[in-house]
Design a protein around this motif. Sequence first.
Motif, PDB file in Angstrom:
ATOM      1  N   TYR A  62       0.866  -1.187   0.000  1.00  0.00           N
ATOM      2  CA  TYR A  62       0.000   0.000   0.000  1.00  0.00           C
ATOM      3  C   TYR A  62       0.904   1.239   0.000  1.00  0.00           C
ATOM      4  N   LYS A  63       0.661   2.154  -0.925  1.00  0.00           N
ATOM      5  CA  LYS A  63       1.454   3.384  -1.010  1.00  0.00           C
ATOM      6  C   LYS A  63       0.568   4.596  -0.680  1.00  0.00           C
ATOM      7  N   PHE A  64       1.146   5.501   0.141  1.00  0.00           N
ATOM      8  CA  PHE A  64       0.411   6.698   0.547  1.00  0.00           C
ATOM      9  C   PHE A  64       1.245   7.947   0.261  1.00  0.00           C
ATOM     10  N   GLU A  65       0.541   9.047   0.052  1.00  0.00           N
ATOM     11  CA  GLU A  65       1.191  10.340  -0.151  1.00  0.00           C
ATOM     12  C   GLU A  65       1.890  10.775   1.137  1.00  0.00           C
ATOM     13  N   ASN A  66       3.155  11.183   1.000  1.00  0.00           N
ATOM     14  CA  ASN A  66       3.931  11.581   2.169  1.00  0.00           C
ATOM     15  C   ASN A  66       4.022  13.098   2.332  1.00  0.00           C
ATOM     16  N   ARG A  67       3.540  13.853   1.346  1.00  0.00           N
ATOM     17  CA  ARG A  67       3.607  15.310   1.421  1.00  0.00           C
ATOM     18  C   ARG A  67       2.448  15.848   2.265  1.00  0.00           C
ATOM     19  N   THR A  68       2.634  17.076   2.734  1.00  0.00           N
ATOM     20  CA  THR A  68       1.588  17.720   3.534  1.00  0.00           C
ATOM     21  C   THR A  68       0.355  17.976   2.666  1.00  0.00           C
ATOM     22  N   GLN A  69      -0.784  17.557   3.154  1.00  0.00           N
ATOM     23  CA  GLN A  69      -2.036  17.729   2.431  1.00  0.00           C
ATOM     24  C   GLN A  69      -2.916  18.753   3.165  1.00  0.00           C
ATOM     25  N   SER A  70      -3.664  19.504   2.389  1.00  0.00           N
ATOM     26  CA  SER A  70      -4.500  20.558   2.979  1.00  0.00           C
ATOM     27  C   SER A  70      -5.918  20.047   3.208  1.00  0.00           C
ATOM     28  N   PHE A  71      -6.517  20.571   4.244  1.00  0.00           N
ATOM     29  CA  PHE A  71      -7.886  20.207   4.588  1.00  0.00           C
ATOM     30  C   PHE A  71      -8.580  21.475   5.076  1.00  0.00           C
ATOM     31  N   GLU A  72      -9.797  21.715   4.598  1.00  0.00           N
ATOM     32  CA  GLU A  72     -10.511  22.938   4.960  1.00  0.00           C
ATOM     33  C   GLU A  72     -11.964  22.614   5.277  1.00  0.00           C
ATOM     34  N   LYS A  73     -12.420  23.086   6.433  1.00  0.00           N
ATOM     35  CA  LYS A  73     -13.809  22.900   6.820  1.00  0.00           C
ATOM     36  C   LYS A  73     -14.668  24.023   6.267  1.00  0.00           C
ATOM     37  N   LYS A  74     -15.945  23.767   6.144  1.00  0.00           N
ATOM     38  CA  LYS A  74     -16.879  24.790   5.698  1.00  0.00           C
ATOM     39  C   LYS A  74     -17.285  25.658   6.892  1.00  0.00           C
ATOM     40  N   PHE A  75     -17.992  26.747   6.595  1.00  0.00           N
ATOM     41  CA  PHE A  75     -18.488  27.621   7.657  1.00  0.00           C
ATOM     42  C   PHE A  75     -19.320  26.816   8.643  1.00  0.00           C
ATOM     43  N   GLU A  76     -18.965  26.939   9.923  1.00  0.00           N
ATOM     44  CA  GLU A  76     -19.732  26.268  10.970  1.00  0.00           C
ATOM     45  C   GLU A  76     -20.031  27.260  12.084  1.00  0.00           C
ATOM     46  N   GLN A  77     -21.135  27.038  12.748  1.00  0.00           N
ATOM     47  CA  GLN A  77     -21.562  27.927  13.826  1.00  0.00           C
ATOM     48  C   GLN A  77     -21.041  27.414  15.152  1.00  0.00           C
ATOM     49  N   THR A  78     -20.490  28.317  15.953  1.00  0.00           N
ATOM     50  CA  THR A  78     -20.007  27.947  17.276  1.00  0.00           C
ATOM     51  C   THR A  78     -20.273  29.103  18.229  1.00  0.00           C
ATOM     52  N   GLN A  79     -20.003  28.884  19.515  1.00  0.00           N
ATOM     53  CA  GLN A  79     -20.360  29.861  20.540  1.00  0.00           C
ATOM     54  C   GLN A  79     -19.145  30.214  21.380  1.00  0.00           C
ATOM     55  N   THR A  80     -18.974  31.516  21.661  1.00  0.00           N
ATOM     56  CA  THR A  80     -17.857  31.985  22.468  1.00  0.00           C
ATOM     57  C   THR A  80     -18.172  31.840  23.953  1.00  0.00           C
ATOM     58  N   GLY A  81     -17.182  32.144  24.785  1.00  0.00           N
ATOM     59  CA  GLY A  81     -17.358  32.000  26.218  1.00  0.00           C
ATOM     60  C   GLY A  81     -18.389  32.938  26.799  1.00  0.00           C
ATOM     61  N   ASP A  82     -18.644  34.078  26.135  1.00  0.00           N
ATOM     62  CA  ASP A  82     -19.666  35.002  26.612  1.00  0.00           C
ATOM     63  C   ASP A  82     -20.967  34.854  25.828  1.00  0.00           C
ATOM     64  N   SER A  83     -21.201  33.636  25.294  1.00  0.00           N
ATOM     65  CA  SER A  83     -22.482  33.257  24.656  1.00  0.00           C
ATOM     66  C   SER A  83     -22.771  34.055  23.386  1.00  0.00           C
ATOM     67  N   ARG A  84     -21.732  34.411  22.628  1.00  0.00           N
ATOM     68  CA  ARG A  84     -21.932  35.055  21.332  1.00  0.00           C
ATOM     69  C   ARG A  84     -21.800  33.996  20.226  1.00  0.00           C
ATOM     70  N   ILE A  85     -22.706  34.026  19.256  1.00  0.00           N
ATOM     71  CA  ILE A  85     -22.682  33.074  18.158  1.00  0.00           C
ATOM     72  C   ILE A  85     -21.812  33.650  17.028  1.00  0.00           C
ATOM     73  N   ILE A  86     -20.880  32.850  16.512  1.00  0.00           N
ATOM     74  CA  ILE A  86     -20.046  33.261  15.390  1.00  0.00           C
ATOM     75  C   ILE A  86     -19.989  32.126  14.364  1.00  0.00           C
ATOM     76  N   LEU A  87     -19.607  32.475  13.145  1.00  0.00           N
ATOM     77  CA  LEU A  87     -19.369  31.506  12.084  1.00  0.00           C
ATOM     78  C   LEU A  87     -17.875  31.458  11.814  1.00  0.00           C
ATOM     79  N   ILE A  88     -17.344  30.252  11.652  1.00  0.00           N
ATOM     80  CA  ILE A  88     -15.894  30.121  11.535  1.00  0.00           C
ATOM     81  C   ILE A  88     -15.529  29.056  10.498  1.00  0.00           C
ATOM     82  N   THR A  89     -14.445  29.297   9.762  1.00  0.00           N
ATOM     83  CA  THR A  89     -13.876  28.323   8.828  1.00  0.00           C
ATOM     84  C   THR A  89     -12.446  28.042   9.259  1.00  0.00           C
ATOM     85  N   VAL A  90     -12.136  26.757   9.453  1.00  0.00           N
ATOM     86  CA  VAL A  90     -10.812  26.350   9.917  1.00  0.00           C
ATOM     87  C   VAL A  90     -10.130  25.529   8.832  1.00  0.00           C
ATOM     88  N   TYR A  91      -8.826  25.750   8.672  1.00  0.00           N
ATOM     89  CA  TYR A  91      -8.038  24.960   7.715  1.00  0.00           C
ATOM     90  C   TYR A  91      -6.930  24.226   8.479  1.00  0.00           C
TER      91      TYR A  91
END
Length: 303
Positions: A62-91
């Motif tokens: 079995y052969k696998f790619e050894n180089r760094t691969q990129s991954f990106e999430k879509k906009f998701e809703q999350t909540q801050t410590g003071d109960s504020r709703i934000i949208l965030i995209t993480v890579y």
Amino acid sequence: MNRNPLTLFTGVVLVIIFVLLLFTFQVRQTEVAVVTTFGRYSKSITSPGFNLKWPWPIQRVYKFENRTQSFEKKFEQTQTGDSRIILITVYAGWKISDPQKFLIRFDGDPLRAEQSLENLIRNAQNSVIGRHQFGDLVSPNPADLKFDQVEKEMLVEVKDTANKEYGIDITLLGIKQLGLPESITTKVFERMKEERARLVTKFNSEGEEQATIIRAEANRKRQEILSKAEAESLVIMGQGEAEASKSMRVFEQNRELAVFLLQLNALEQSLKERATLILDAQSAPFNMLNGVSAENTKSKSGQ
């Protein structure tokens, strides 16, 4: 039966190539490989080059790619410590650190690996942002932002788990985009306007304070200059009065000389510039010119 040497040579070459294909394999610079024997893990190969193997079904590579691969999430809703709703995209950037774990966990499928990474990153994202205030991510003052700290905490949350359970090394993780739901965008803008208005009021007050200080300093210096000039003028006036007193004493001793000097000075001032005057010849101080004319006449007749 005679056989063509070229045919024999070609056949031998083909047999050699077939044997090599069956018993050898190549690992490139950008690959890692896992060898299994009868479906069980045998060894991992992380260095490039040619290697020996038994043909399938004994061994499989079995052969696998050894180089760094990129991954990106879509906009998701999350909540801050003071109960504020934000949208965030993480890579994230990831690469295989343990080919054996990667093969066993995901059967060598990168898509399945990214699905597991997505869940792992989502949990870390919600956990870390839930410990921070809204002002750490959205603020009109750049010094208050803590993006680097948030990204570092998220990376720490996922790195060990990804290595131990997935055989994946997450080399980098960051926030690509940050958004606000429409329901709170207006509130944020109003808060920013209030903050700007507060700063404007503060700067205006400081400006007025500085202006008052500058005006007071200018008035003080003006008063000093006026006082100094007034003092100097008093000294000069005193000196002038003293000189005038001396002249008056001289004039009192010889009143005719004083009258003569005053008339002479008045005459000099009136004739300083070119002018035409029609006056009585007997009016002072022009009556002095009568004597001058008579003397000029006598001098001319004498000649």
